[in-house]
Scaffold this active site. Structure first.
Site, PDB file in Angstrom:
ATOM      1  CD  GLN A 101      -7.369   4.299 -20.858  1.00 19.44           C
ATOM      2  OE1 GLN A 101      -7.409   3.391 -21.940  1.00 19.44           O
ATOM      3  NE2 GLN A 101      -6.026   4.387 -20.237  1.00 19.44           N
ATOM      4  CB  VAL A 103     -16.520   3.415 -15.634  1.00 23.33           C
ATOM      5  CG1 VAL A 103     -16.190   3.659 -17.276  1.00 23.33           C
ATOM      6  CG2 VAL A 103     -16.321   2.107 -15.330  1.00 23.33           C
ATOM      7  CG  ASP A 104     -12.591   3.925 -10.537  1.00 20.02           C
ATOM      8  OD1 ASP A 104     -12.495   5.093 -10.736  1.00 20.02           O
ATOM      9  OD2 ASP A 104     -11.747   2.849 -10.815  1.00 20.02           O
ATOM     10  CG  HIS A 119     -13.561   4.535 -21.546  1.00 21.88           C
ATOM     11  ND1 HIS A 119     -12.371   3.549 -21.381  1.00 21.88           N
ATOM     12  CD2 HIS A 119     -13.286   5.083 -23.029  1.00 21.88           C
ATOM     13  CE1 HIS A 119     -11.495   3.795 -22.317  1.00 21.88           C
ATOM     14  NE2 HIS A 119     -12.097   4.683 -23.229  1.00 21.88           N
ATOM     15  CB  CYS A 177     -36.412   3.559 -20.223  1.00 23.90           C
ATOM     16  SG  CYS A 177     -36.581   5.576 -20.035  1.00 23.90           S
ATOM     17  N   GLY A 245       4.234  -2.435 -16.381  1.00 28.91           N
ATOM     18  CA  GLY A 245       4.234  -3.366 -17.849  1.00 28.91           C
ATOM     19  C   GLY A 245       4.408  -2.448 -18.992  1.00 28.91           C
ATOM     20  CB  CYS A 261      -0.242   3.108 -10.054  1.00 29.66           C
ATOM     21  SG  CYS A 261      -0.008   2.687 -11.747  1.00 29.66           S
TER      22      CYS A 261
END
Length: 269
Positions: A101, A103-104, A119, A177, A245, A261
């Site tokens: 999920q 976007v990095d 995403h 743009c 959590g 994690c």
């Protein structure tokens, strides 16, 4: 805790095609914030909604102003032990694919090969009119050149690459743009927008190919990722999780290990 890790290792040893679903929790040790607390509630003001961004020049000023400030620290983030551990599991043949999920792009920087950016990706900007893609780095140079007075002494970097602060944005120049002067937006799925259908179909096909699913660092509170866990459950595919959590899918997990994690993934490897 060590017994939990051993149990998780035991589950993973039994399966040859493990699909990973990751979220913001895996990137917190890289300096990128997450969205929710351990109860699954919002920790910060919700990000800009797609409809507001597209409809309002003022919202675009607010987004690009905050992004001008926050993007440089987001860009400096590097993969942590969690990203590296998952890349190692892929290299060893334990993990065959990963849906993130985030976007990095830190999974890819760590060496992960088979990844869906569910995403989108913050290192690109897309024209909503003609579809032209531009590098976010180039847009940063434009923003800094056109908004030289925008500065902030201190702010909290937000998980979507902007700055968690409220200042006066009414004078912010907004990029357009370079081809058609259409509205530019980061090449990510804003809240209120939908994941492109081909991306969803590819993710579902990976669920069908998996013999186990490992959920890492996500509360699964948004449906865009929760649906894949639910599909795995419908197919009787065992699901295990590492998360600090509660999650939306706690009752679907065969087992769940709570904690950091990065550290838990390092021990798992």
């Amino acid at each position: 805790m060590q017994s939990d890790i051993e149990s998780l290792r035991g589950v993973m040893r039994k399966h040859e095609r493990i699909l990973v679903i990751s979220g913001a929790g895996i990137s917190t040790n890289s300096g990128i914030g997450d969205y929710r607390d351990q109860k699954g509630d919002w920790k910060r003001v919700q990000p800009v909604k797609h409809q507001a961004f597209m409809a309002s020049h003022e919202w675009r000023q607010r987004y690009w102003g905050r992004s001008q400030l926050g993007y440089p620290s987001f860009l400096q983030a590097q993969p942590n032990e969690g990203h590296q551990a998952l890349a190692q599991l892929e290299a060893q043949g334990n993990v065959f694919a990963l849906i993130t999920q985030n976007v990095d792009r830190l999974h890819q920087k760590a060496g992960q090969q088979t990844v869906i950016d569910l995403h989108g990706r913050l290192d690109q900007v897309i024209c909503t009119a003609c579809g032209q893609l531009e590098a976010r780095d180039d847009i940063q140079l434009w923003l800094e050149a056109h908004n030289p007075s925008l500065q902030a002494e201190a702010f909290v970097p937000a998980p979507d690459g902007d700055a968690d602060l409220e200042v006066e944005f009414s004078q912010i120049q907004v990029p357009g743009c370079s081809l058609c002067d259409g509205i530019l937006k980061p090449h990510v799925v804003f809240f209120g927008d939908s994941v492109p259908k081909p991306v969803v179909e590819q993710a579902y096909s990976w669920v069908a190919q998996a013999d186990a699913v490992l959920v890492v660092g996500t509360s699964l509170m948004v449906y865009s990722s929760y649906r894949f866990v639910r599909r795995a459950n419908e197919r009787s595919i065992p699901i295990v999780a590492i998360n600090n959590g509660v999650t939306r899918a706690d009752e679907l997990f065969a087992m769940k290990v709570s904690g950091d994690c990065s550290e838990l993934l390092r021990q798992l490897v």
